[in-house]
Design an enzyme around this catalytic site. Structure first.
Site, mmCIF file in Angstrom:
data_model
loop_
_atom_site.group_PDB
_atom_site.id
_atom_site.type_symbol
_atom_site.label_atom_id
_atom_site.label_comp_id
_atom_site.label_asym_id
_atom_site.label_seq_id
_atom_site.Cartn_x
_atom_site.Cartn_y
_atom_site.Cartn_z
ATOM 1 N N CYS A 1 51.271 -20.268 71.939
ATOM 2 C CA CYS A 1 50.943 -19.288 72.976
ATOM 3 C C CYS A 1 49.739 -19.743 73.783
ATOM 4 C CB CYS A 1 50.664 -17.929 72.332
ATOM 5 S SG CYS A 1 50.192 -16.660 73.533
ATOM 6 N N CYS B 1 43.005 -13.372 73.044
ATOM 7 C CA CYS B 1 43.633 -12.987 71.780
ATOM 8 C C CYS B 1 42.988 -13.766 70.646
ATOM 9 C CB CYS B 1 45.135 -13.260 71.806
ATOM 10 S SG CYS B 1 46.017 -12.673 70.346
ATOM 11 N N CYS C 1 55.173 -5.796 81.494
ATOM 12 C CA CYS C 1 54.536 -6.390 80.314
ATOM 13 C C CYS C 1 53.025 -6.189 80.450
ATOM 14 C CB CYS C 1 54.884 -7.869 80.228
ATOM 15 S SG CYS C 1 54.311 -8.678 78.733
ATOM 16 N N CYS D 1 57.035 -15.628 79.813
ATOM 17 C CA CYS D 1 56.428 -15.387 78.511
ATOM 18 C C CYS D 1 55.702 -16.629 78.016
ATOM 19 C CB CYS D 1 57.513 -14.983 77.512
ATOM 20 S SG CYS D 1 56.874 -14.558 75.898
ATOM 21 N N GLU E 1 46.191 -10.465 82.851
ATOM 22 C CA GLU E 1 47.377 -10.530 83.689
ATOM 23 C C GLU E 1 48.415 -9.512 83.249
ATOM 24 O OE1 GLU E 1 47.060 -15.295 84.722
ATOM 25 O OE2 GLU E 1 49.003 -14.392 84.282
ATOM 26 N N CYS F 1 48.145 -17.972 67.957
ATOM 27 C CA CYS F 1 49.475 -18.521 67.658
ATOM 28 C C CYS F 1 49.605 -19.869 68.364
ATOM 29 C CB CYS F 1 50.563 -17.559 68.114
ATOM 30 S SG CYS F 1 50.524 -15.975 67.242
#
Length: 411
Positions: free
Chosen positions: A152, A145, A138, A379, A121, A149
């Site tokens: 996230c 990933c 962004c 975010c 995205e 984290c």
């Protein structure tokens, strides 16, 4: 996506085939010029026996006029255009979904490979600025990933692969083109003013592709962006921060999210490998370069506000101590919950109090305005339609459900 590195000898071999060679022989896969940096494209043209200045001409057509048809490149000879048409292409990732928010935010979902999980995205956020309208894009650098984290949503799908240069630059190309589709070619203008390498993935773990992509963003033959307007955000891959010092001058942002090692180990697991003392030292080395034109005057500190986790007054005091010798600007980010997230968003009053403590200590500290959450573009919500190939999300949901059951039994 098509391969980005061509074997000129392979092309020549195909072109020199005997006339009697079977017509159905496998054709050489076309070279995607979209992702090439200028040095890469200059070498490509030289290997073809052409002058390297052709690279700048083609790059302008691709990145400034958003042309994908070689026939439209009118300052290039017909013979060369025919040659390029045979062995090259200009191909952005396939858009499988797009949505435009009522606040002007735009989101695209790109297919970057085979299978349901091969999606990333990209989000564009507009904002009024004293210098005019700012459009910040962004950009993602990986499918998923690996850093996981805890706050996230992207990390919950696990890691699939790195993006190629064409897949990275293709996001910027498409965002610009979205404003230019109905504009005559020679009247088109680049619309994206700022780029943040802050989407899906850890950009410093896909270093070479990200580096060459940022070089293209800065290149006057491509997007001609100011180095102050290209920002790389990292969770703290210390050796690669040091490598960036030698390789490129762009703005640096750190996904900090905790002011002490114990808490950051929990929220940002890479901290176990590169603890805060090492990370802050690397940031200091990064901005040590002199020169008025350098974008390294400060580091942006990203800090997501998690209710009852990292938003206490003592955390603000720890931040002051941690950052006292690091020129920095602090960006407080209200947490955007996702399904089964174990955290909540800090209250507005708590965020403002946190900001005041840092501002009173002399730091420039802002609160990020949440944008695009009506289209899951804010975010932390970038996981979107990406399929979970590692079952990490499933395991995470199970863990949260078990924790909730324990709390209910104790209540």
């Amino acid at each position: 996506m098509s391969t980005e590195v061509v074997s000129v000898s392979a092309v020549s071999a195909e072109q020199q085939q005997s006339p009697s060679a079977p017509a159905q022989q496998t054709a050489v896969e076309k070279v995607n010029l979209l992702g090439m940096s200028r040095p890469q494209m200059e070498k490509f043209f030289e290997d073809m026996g052409e002058k390297k200045f052709r690279a700048g001409q083609v790059m302008k057509w691709i990145h400034q006029f958003f042309v994908t048809d070689f026939a439209e490149m009118t300052n290039i000879s017909g013979k060369l255009r025919e040659k390029l048409e045979k062995i090259c292409e200009i191909k952005a990732p396939e858009v499988v979904h797009k949505n435009y928010s009522k606040d002007g935010t735009r989101k695209w979902v790109f297919r970057v490979g085979d299978g349901e999980g091969s999606l990333v995205e990209t989000v564009l956020i507009p904002a009024e600025h004293r210098s005019g309208l700012r459009r910040t894009l962004c950009i993602s650098s990986q499918v998923g990933c690996a850093l996981d984290c805890s706050f996230c949503s992207t990390g919950k799908q696990g890691f699939q692969r790195d993006l190629s240069q064409a897949e990275i630059i293709g996001q910027l190309w498409m965002a610009n083109y979205s404003y230019m589709e109905d504009v005559p070619v020679l009247e088109r203008e680049r619309s994206v003013t700022n780029v943040v390498m802050m989407g899906m993935g850890e950009p410093l773990l896909n270093y070479d592709a990200v580096l060459n992509s940022m070089r293209t963003m800065l290149d006057d033959f491509a997007y001609g962006m100011s180095k102050r307007r290209v920002t790389l955000s990292t969770s703290g891959v210390v050796p690669k921060i040091d490598q960036m010092v030698k390789d490129i001058d762009v703005a640096l942002a750190i996904s900090l999210h905790a002011p002490n090692d114990e808490l950051r180990n929990e929220l940002v697991p890479i901290n176990k490998k590169y603890p805060l003392e090492q990370l802050i030292a690397a940031c200091q080395r990064y901005i040590a370069k002199d020169g008025n034109e350098s974008s390294r005057k400060h580091v942006t500190i990203e800090y997501v506000m998690l209710d009852g986790v990292n938003d206490y007054p003592e955390h603000a005091q720890q931040m002051i101590k941690l950052l006292k010798n690091l020129p920095s600007k602090i960006n407080l980010i209200p947490f955007n919950p996702f399904p089964h997230a174990p955290y909540g968003r800090s209250s507005r009053n708590r965020i403002i109090s946190f900001q005041k403590t840092l501002s009173d200590a002399g730091f420039v500290c802002t609160i990020r305005q949440t944008r695009g959450d009506d289209i899951d573009a804010a975010c932390g919500q970038l996981v979107g339609q990406v399929a979970d190939r590692t079952r990490r999300a499933e395991q995470w949901k199970k863990k949260v459900a078990q924790q909730n059951e324990i709390l209910r039994s104790q209540g």
